[in-house]
Design a protein around this motif. Structure first.
Motif, PDB file in Angstrom:
ATOM      1  N   ASP A 181       0.828  -1.201   0.000  1.00  0.00           N
ATOM      2  CA  ASP A 181       0.000   0.000   0.000  1.00  0.00           C
ATOM      3  C   ASP A 181       0.866   1.257   0.000  1.00  0.00           C
ATOM      4  N   ASP A 182       0.308   2.336  -0.532  1.00  0.00           N
ATOM      5  CA  ASP A 182       0.999   3.628  -0.552  1.00  0.00           C
ATOM      6  C   ASP A 182       2.385   3.494  -1.180  1.00  0.00           C
ATOM      7  N   PHE A 183       2.496   2.642  -2.198  1.00  0.00           N
ATOM      8  CA  PHE A 183       3.793   2.322  -2.790  1.00  0.00           C
ATOM      9  C   PHE A 183       4.505   3.590  -3.249  1.00  0.00           C
ATOM     10  N   VAL A 203       0.088   2.138  -6.123  1.00  0.00           N
ATOM     11  CA  VAL A 203       0.854   3.391  -6.221  1.00  0.00           C
ATOM     12  C   VAL A 203       0.071   4.506  -5.539  1.00  0.00           C
ATOM     13  N   ASP A 204       0.768   5.235  -4.677  1.00  0.00           N
ATOM     14  CA  ASP A 204       0.118   6.195  -3.791  1.00  0.00           C
ATOM     15  C   ASP A 204      -0.532   7.353  -4.545  1.00  0.00           C
ATOM     16  N   LYS A 205      -1.606   7.842  -3.951  1.00  0.00           N
ATOM     17  CA  LYS A 205      -2.352   8.976  -4.488  1.00  0.00           C
ATOM     18  C   LYS A 205      -1.472  10.182  -4.822  1.00  0.00           C
ATOM     19  N   ALA A 237      -3.707   1.991  -9.235  1.00  0.00           N
ATOM     20  CA  ALA A 237      -3.493   3.420  -9.005  1.00  0.00           C
ATOM     21  C   ALA A 237      -4.525   3.893  -7.982  1.00  0.00           C
ATOM     22  N   GLU A 238      -4.040   4.509  -6.909  1.00  0.00           N
ATOM     23  CA  GLU A 238      -4.909   4.956  -5.804  1.00  0.00           C
ATOM     24  C   GLU A 238      -5.249   6.435  -5.937  1.00  0.00           C
ATOM     25  N   GLY A 239      -6.422   6.804  -5.466  1.00  0.00           N
ATOM     26  CA  GLY A 239      -6.767   8.218  -5.337  1.00  0.00           C
ATOM     27  C   GLY A 239      -7.026   8.914  -6.661  1.00  0.00           C
TER      28      GLY A 239
HETATM   29 MG    MG Z   1      -2.676   6.215   0.431  1.00  0.00          MG
END
Ligand code: MG
Ligand code: C2E
Ligand code: MG
Ligand code: MG
Length: 293
Positions: A181-183, A203-205, A237-239
């Protein structure tokens, strides 16, 4: 004078520290009672397949319905729970509730794609000797097939932590998937990807945010996909908040994404409707076709 105003500032600062300490102590006491009083609940944010907008999974995110404060977000109590150790019983509750819910979806939904439910796990939980056994027990107890569960951990949680890495290997051996998480924001170390049984890079936001403009690039977003493809991992892909970001990710070759553009974290019933295919998510994705001349 400068000296007295400095003193005043110290007094204000100390008052603020006191206020914060009292606030934390009160919240900490409330937090200890919250489990017994059943004040926690889970919401679920869809992970979306970019090419067709179908849900590929649901990330379980904990919320606290505080009797006076209303719904408290995890940023306000997870750090406190980690400091006090309450994250261990709270995390166990989250794990079991997510497994219970996933098993119920499997029973109730008439069509079920290959979705997984993912659960965030803190470093502290991974260091508990019995954690892998608790995961096995949750799966067995709720009759949930292991391939329906994903565990999300941060790089920092497993970096230089032999116990945590060993626990993850046991969990992976059960057939449970593992996401980093939050890579890109923690102790990013490519050797981690060899020692830990990672299946997914999220991959983090903050890097996805860089894709804001129409031609904007993000080296980290691109590099993460390159690493994932090379190691045969999935990348999420996050966020993702805008259609432009979604389209750019799709063009870069991302298959999976998550974010407010598609859906905010949802109550279980709404997530169930998505998994059942009742309500489509906004499409990815391609630039709109040119209008007919
Ligand atoms: Mg995050
Ligand atoms: P995370 O695991 O990285 O989860 C993603 C967070 O980003 C979630 O916040 C989600 O609501 C938010 N988010 C998703 N899409 C967007 C978007 O497009 N824009 C913006 N601005 N935000 C977006 P949430 O639910 O507040 O959770 C925050 C963090 O708290 C999580 O980050 C996770 O680290 C932690 N957390 C949540 N639930 C649990 C839990 O059950 N156990 C543990 N240990 N940690 C948890
Ligand atoms: Mg997460
Ligand atoms: Mg994340």
């Amino acid at each position: 004078t400068a000296k007295s105003s400095g003193k005043a500032r110290i007094v204000v600062y100390e008052a603020e520290m006191d206020r914060r300490a009292t606030h934390d102590a009160k919240l900490g006491a409330d937090l200890r009672r919250a489990l017994d009083r059943d004040e926690f609940f889970l919401v679920y944010q869809p992970v979306v397949r970019l090419p067709d907008g179908c849900p590929a999974g649901a990330e379980a995110l904990v919320r606290w319905r505080h009797p006076e404060r209303g719904v408290v977000p995890p940023v306000e109590f997870i750090p406190l729970a980690e400091q006090t150790g309450l994250i261990v019983p709270l995390g166990l509750w989250v794990l079991n509730e997510a497994c219970r819910q996933a098993a119920q979806w499997l029973r109730d939904l008439r069509t079920t794609g290959p979705w997984k439910v993912s659960v965030n796990v803190s470093a502290r939980q991974l260091s508990e000797p019995g954690f892998a056994v608790q995961v096995a027990e949750a799966l067995a107890g709720w009759l949930l097939p292991a391939d329906r569960l994903m565990i999300e951990v941060t790089e920092t949680a497993i970096f230089d932590n032999e116990t945590a890495t060993a626990t993850l290997r046991q969990i992976s051996a059960l057939g449970v998937a593992l996401a980093l998480d939050d890579f890109g924001t923690g102790h990013s170390s490519l050797s981690l990807l060899r020692t830990a049984p990672v299946d997914v890079l999220k991959v983090d936001k903050s890097f996805v945010d860089d894709l804001g403009g129409d031609n904007a690039e993000s080296t980290i977003v691109t590099a993460t996909l390159y690493i994932a493809n090379g190691l045969r991992l999935s990348a999420v892909a996050e966020g993702v908040e805008t259609p432009t970001q979604a389209r750019r990710l799709y063009e870069l070759g991302y298959q999976l994404a998550q974010g407010y553009h598609f859906a905010k974290p949802l109550p279980a019933e709404e997530m169930a409707a998505l998994l059942a295919g009742a309500a489509p998510l906004p499409p990815p994705r391609r630039a709109a076709p040119a209008p007919d001349p």
